[in-house]
Enzyme design. Sequence first.
Site, PDB file in Angstrom:
ATOM      1  N   HIS A   1       0.917   0.280 -10.167  1.00 37.28           N
ATOM      2  CA  HIS A   1      -0.084  -0.457  -9.387  1.00 37.28           C
ATOM      3  C   HIS A   1      -0.705  -1.586 -10.216  1.00 37.28           C
ATOM      4  O   HIS A   1      -1.918  -1.644 -10.415  1.00 37.28           O
ATOM      5  CB  HIS A   1      -1.170   0.487  -8.860  1.00 37.28           C
TER       6      HIS A   1
ATOM      7  N   GLU B   1      -0.889   8.505  -5.101  1.00 36.15           N
ATOM      8  CA  GLU B   1      -1.369   7.802  -6.285  1.00 36.15           C
ATOM      9  C   GLU B   1      -2.714   8.399  -6.714  1.00 36.15           C
ATOM     10  O   GLU B   1      -3.580   8.597  -5.859  1.00 36.15           O
ATOM     11  CB  GLU B   1      -1.524   6.323  -5.934  1.00 36.15           C
TER      12      GLU B   1
ATOM     13  N   ARG C   1       0.860  -1.187   0.000  1.00 40.10           N
ATOM     14  CA  ARG C   1       0.000   0.000   0.000  1.00 40.10           C
ATOM     15  C   ARG C   1       0.892   1.231   0.000  1.00 40.10           C
ATOM     16  O   ARG C   1       1.977   1.225   0.600  1.00 40.10           O
ATOM     17  CB  ARG C   1      -0.896   0.049   1.253  1.00 40.10           C
TER      18      ARG C   1
END
Length: 318
Positions: free
Chosen positions: A291, A273, A244
Site C-alpha cells: 500500500h 490489510e 482499494r
Amino acid sequence: MIVLANDGISESGIALLKNADITVLESRVSPEHLSKFINENNVDVLLVRSATQVRQNLIDDCPNLKIVGRGGIGMDNIDVEYAIDKGLYIINTPKASCKSVAELVFAHFFSLARFLHESNRLMPLEGETHFNALKKSFNNASELSGKTLGVVGMGNIGMEVIKIGISLGMKILAYNRTPKTNNVEICFFDGQSVNFEIKSVTLNEVLENSDFISLNTGRTDKYIIDTNEFAMMKDGVFIVNTARGGVINEVSMIDAIEDGKLAGAALDVFEKEPTPEVEILMNPAMSLSPHVGGNTIDAQNRIGEELAIQIIKLKDQI
C-alpha cells in the site's frame, strides 16, 4: 490554531503552517488516547492519512475540533457526512498523489511483463548456479507498446494511468461507472503538448479486449472483478489493483492465475490489510507492494503543501 498531524506531514507542509503562525504537533497518538490528546492540547485541526480512523465517537468526544484533513483521495476512514453535520470542515488532496500511484501501476506492469518480480527473488538464490536456466525461463516476456490498456475508473488517478499508457504507445480502453468523455493533455519537455479525447466504453469491452488492466476506482460495496469478469478476459492478461481492497475477488484472482487466464497480477491494496492472505504473498505470479501508491517524496510534499494551503485559507473563517 493547533494542528495535529497524527499520520505525519511533509516538512514543506509544516513550514507553510508555521509561517502562518499555526502550531504543528507531530505526535503519533494511539486510537485509545487520541480524543484525550486532542482535548488536552486544544487541537483545532486533525490531519490523517489512511492509518487513523475518524469515526463518530471521536468526533463526539472532541467538540472543539474544527477541521479534519485527509492526506490523499479516499475518505473511507472518516465519517464525512457525520462530521459535516457536526459543523466540521473536511479537506483532502484528491490530485496530489495521482502521478505517484499511476507510476506504481506501470512499475508493476513492467515487473510482471518482464518477470522482474520473480527474477529479483530467484537471482540471489540461483543466479550463480543456474544462470542460463533462469535466463531461459524468463524469455517469454512482453512489451507494453502496441498493447491494449484497460483502465477501470476515469478519476484523477485513472487519467494519469491513461496518460502514461498513451506515452508508451498503448491503445486505450476506459470504463467509468458514469459514462464520460475526458480530454487528456500530454505535455513534453520542450513545451509541446498533444491532446486526446477519451470516451468511456462498457466494462465488458474493457475486459474482453485488454492486454493490461488497471483498477483505479473508489471503494465499492461488491467486487468489480470476480469470477465472471475474469472469464471474459483474454488468456494471458495482466491486472494491477492500486485502488482499494475488495475491488477484486482475490480468491477468484488466484484461481484465474492457476487456470492460465491471468499471466500475472499485482496488488498494492488487499482485502485483509494489513494481514494479506499467505496464498497471495507466496504466489510467484504476483507482484506485490504494501500500500505504497502515494508514498513518494514528491507526492508527500504536494500533500503536505495542499493541506497547509487549505488550512491557512480556513483559518480566518473559524
